[in-house]
Scaffold this motif. Sequence first.
Motif, short mmCIF file in Angstrom:
data_model
loop_
_atom_site.label_atom_id
_atom_site.label_comp_id
_atom_site.label_asym_id
_atom_site.label_seq_id
_atom_site.Cartn_x
_atom_site.Cartn_y
_atom_site.Cartn_z
N ASN A 192 84.14 24.85 -23.55
CA ASN A 192 84.61 24.67 -22.17
C ASN A 192 85.04 23.23 -21.92
OD1 ASN A 192 83.83 27.35 -21.72
ND2 ASN A 192 81.89 26.78 -20.77
N ASN A 230 81.23 36.08 -16.07
CA ASN A 230 82.61 35.60 -16.17
C ASN A 230 83.62 36.74 -16.23
OD1 ASN A 230 81.92 36.50 -18.71
ND2 ASN A 230 82.14 34.53 -19.71
N CYS A 281 81.02 31.24 -21.41
CA CYS A 281 82.41 30.81 -21.55
C CYS A 281 83.10 30.72 -20.20
CB CYS A 281 83.18 31.79 -22.44
SG CYS A 281 82.70 31.65 -24.16
N GLU A 282 83.92 29.69 -20.07
CA GLU A 282 84.77 29.51 -18.89
C GLU A 282 86.23 29.58 -19.27
OE1 GLU A 282 83.44 25.76 -17.30
OE2 GLU A 282 81.47 26.57 -16.78
#
Length: 182
Positions: free
Chosen positions: A52, A105, A146-147
Motif C-alpha cells: 500500500n 475492502n 490491501c488498499e
Amino acid sequence: VGTSSGVPEYEVTLTVAKKLEKELINRGYHVVMIRTSHDVNMSSAERSVAANKSGADILIRLHADSMDNSSVYGALSTCMTAQNPYNSSVYGALSTCMTSQNPYNASLHDKSYNLSKKIVDTVCGTTGTKNRGVQETDSSSDINWCEIPVCVFEMGFLSNPDEDTWLQDDGYQGKIASGIAG
C-alpha cells in the motif's frame, strides 16, 4: 514442501518472483518487491501495508498450494468478495441470508477479480496446466489489508508429484512469469 522435490514453497515462489520482476522490468514496468531473500520476517498484513505504501498500482502475491489429495493440480487465483449487492434498508434480514458483506475492502473487488482472472487465464494458457479459476474470500490476511487491487496467485500444487516437478523447472517457471506479466 514439494512432494517430489522437497523444495519449500518460499523458495519456489521467490525464484518465480525474481523471474517475474525481470520480465516486468523488460516490459518497462517499475517493480517493487516485498522480499528479495528468504530471511524476511513479515506477516501477511505487514506485506500488504508495505505494498500500500509503495505507490504500486497492484499487488501480486505468489503462492504454491498443497492438499492431502495428491491428484489435484492446476493454478488458481484468489481475491476478496464483493459487497452485498442488496440494500439492507429495502431487503432487511433477507440480505444477510443471501450473501455476506466484505468488511475490509470490497470496493477493490471488481479490479481485483479482473486482475486475478486475467492472470490465471493467461498463465494456464501459457503453461497448459488446469485452470481452477478465481476464488473469492473475505477471510484472508493475504488480501484483507490491501488498499490496492490484489491477486493471490497459486502457481500449482506442490502436493502433486508431477506439478511439483514442473514448478522446479526453469522453463516452466519462465512460462509462469511470462503469463503473469502478460
